[in-house]
Design an enzyme around this catalytic site. Structure first.
Site, short mmCIF file in Angstrom:
data_model
loop_
_atom_site.label_atom_id
_atom_site.label_comp_id
_atom_site.label_asym_id
_atom_site.label_seq_id
_atom_site.Cartn_x
_atom_site.Cartn_y
_atom_site.Cartn_z
N PRO A 119 0.81 -1.22 0.00
CA PRO A 119 0.00 0.00 0.00
C PRO A 119 0.84 1.27 0.00
O PRO A 119 2.01 1.26 0.38
CB PRO A 119 -0.80 -0.11 1.30
N ASP A 120 0.24 2.33 -0.44
CA ASP A 120 0.85 3.65 -0.35
C ASP A 120 0.85 4.05 1.12
O ASP A 120 -0.18 4.08 1.77
CB ASP A 120 0.01 4.63 -1.17
N PHE A 121 2.03 4.35 1.64
CA PHE A 121 2.12 4.60 3.08
C PHE A 121 1.35 5.84 3.50
O PHE A 121 1.07 6.03 4.67
CB PHE A 121 3.59 4.69 3.52
N ARG A 122 1.00 6.70 2.55
CA ARG A 122 0.28 7.91 2.91
C ARG A 122 -1.24 7.73 2.87
O ARG A 122 -1.98 8.63 3.22
CB ARG A 122 0.66 9.06 1.97
N ASN A 174 11.64 2.05 -5.83
CA ASN A 174 11.06 1.20 -4.80
C ASN A 174 12.15 0.58 -3.94
O ASN A 174 13.23 0.25 -4.42
CB ASN A 174 10.23 0.10 -5.43
N ASP A 187 11.23 -2.05 -1.95
CA ASP A 187 10.61 -3.30 -1.52
C ASP A 187 11.36 -4.53 -2.00
O ASP A 187 11.07 -5.65 -1.59
CB ASP A 187 9.16 -3.37 -1.98
N HIS A 234 16.80 4.55 -4.42
CA HIS A 234 16.52 5.00 -3.06
C HIS A 234 16.93 3.96 -2.02
O HIS A 234 16.44 3.97 -0.90
CB HIS A 234 15.04 5.37 -2.92
#
Ligand SMILES: [Zn+2]
Length: 333
Positions: A88-91, A162, A164, A181
């Site tokens: 999911p989008d953390f925001r 990403n 992940d 990142h």
């Protein structure tokens, strides 16, 4: 792969951050290193190819790949390729992260990735990281399409925002990846800079213990890039890769975070760019080029369409079967 075999990979992403965020130690990327080619139309309407006599289409991109007219493909990806894996989008409200904001009085979600806040109180980050370690995320069709691109010796490099690890989990070798990142696969002491094994890091996180260096007791931090931190040295590969690219694929990214976003301008102007994304974004919206192709909508759906045009459907089904051992249908991916 040693630390996170198969799909047992936690996930964090930087994407869609409020406004364009910039890692200050990297200048904005302003163009490829080669002379600009004049072979492409200088302008186009939204969607690509507007003023050219023949609009450039997804079919044309597929043809370039099939005929190997393009075989130095550079790919840029963002969180939109991980969403179909269930990350999911953390925001996003309602996915549990906002409770962390309230619990720790974070001023805004992105503060989790700010060093000043981390050093002030590392607990919110580790609480957040723990939530993202269910260990059940698997690569999806998009990741396997990129793996196939590599297997067919067409992938020059994959640049991902990403963290992940799903690109690695899909079997794309590290040499073909630039994790711009960083990654959660390893960690480093924030004081003495000693590496801290990823297994130990996660063993601490999963029992709600702030991981600390056994030598100096400093807090350890996974090797992901927080705001204000330099990008990994491998990011410098873009200086050679983008001018060499003969096709750029941009998948599932809002192109909002610099300097990553500006990479989309770093290919030669004659190089076709294909955006598969929910929205028209970045320089493809602001400064479209004649050979841009934009496939808007669901990312996996767009990738599947490309795979079909390439005639790779059987190949990708075989690959996924081999990798997962329980492939139960292309349509269910
Ligand atoms: Zn230390």
């Amino acid at each position: 792969m040693a630390l996170f075999p198969c799909s047992a990979v936690p996930a964090l992403r930087f994407w869609g951050l409020r406004g364009a965020r910039v890692w200050t130690r990297w200048p904005r990327i302003t163009g490829g290193g080669w002379p600009i080619s004049c072979s492409a139309d200088a302008s186009s309407d939204t969607g690509g190819g507007g003023h050219s006599e023949k609009k450039f289409l997804l079919q044309d991109i597929a043809e370039l790949i099939k005929t190997r007219a393009c075989q130095r493909v550079v790919v840029m990806v963002g969180a939109g390729i991980s969403t179909p894996s269930g990350i999911p989008d953390f925001r996003s409200p309602g996915v549990g992260y906002y409770s962390i904001l309230r619990q720790y009085k974070l001023p805004y979600p992105e503060a989790i990735f700010e060093l000043s806040f981390f050093f002030h109180d590392p607990k919110p980050f580790f609480t957040f990281a723990k939530k993202l370690y269910p260990g059940n995320y698997r690569p999806n069709a998009t990741h396997y399409f990129l793996r196939l691109l590599h297997e067919k010796e067409l992938l020059l490099r994959l640049y991902t925002q990403n963290i992940d690890g799903l690109e690695r989990a899909s079997g794309i070798p590290a040499s073909k990846l630039v994790e711009a990142h960083g990654s959660l696969a390893s960690a480093t002491c924030t004081i003495c800079r000693r590496p801290y094994p990823g297994e130990d890091f996660w063993a601490d996180v999963m029992v709600d213990r702030v991981p600390r260096c056994p030598v100096c007791s400093g807090v350890t931090k996974p090797d992901i890039v927080f705001f204000g931190e330099p990008l990994p040295k491998r990011f410098l590969l873009h200086l050679a890769d983008f001018p060499m690219a003969d096709l750029l694929l941009i998948l599932g990214t809002s192109l909002e975070v610099e300097p990553f976003a500006s990479l989309s301008d770093a290919v030669r102007s004659s190089v076709p760019r294909l955006l598969i994304n929910r929205d028209l974004v970045g320089s493809l919206a602001r400064n479209p080029r004649g050979r841009d192709v934009v496939q808007l909508g669901d990312v996996v759906h767009g990738v599947k369409r490309l795979v079909e045009l390439l005639g790779w459907t059987d190949d990708i089904q075989d690959l996924i079967q081999r990798e997962t051992g329980k492939f139960d249908g292309w349509d269910r991916l």
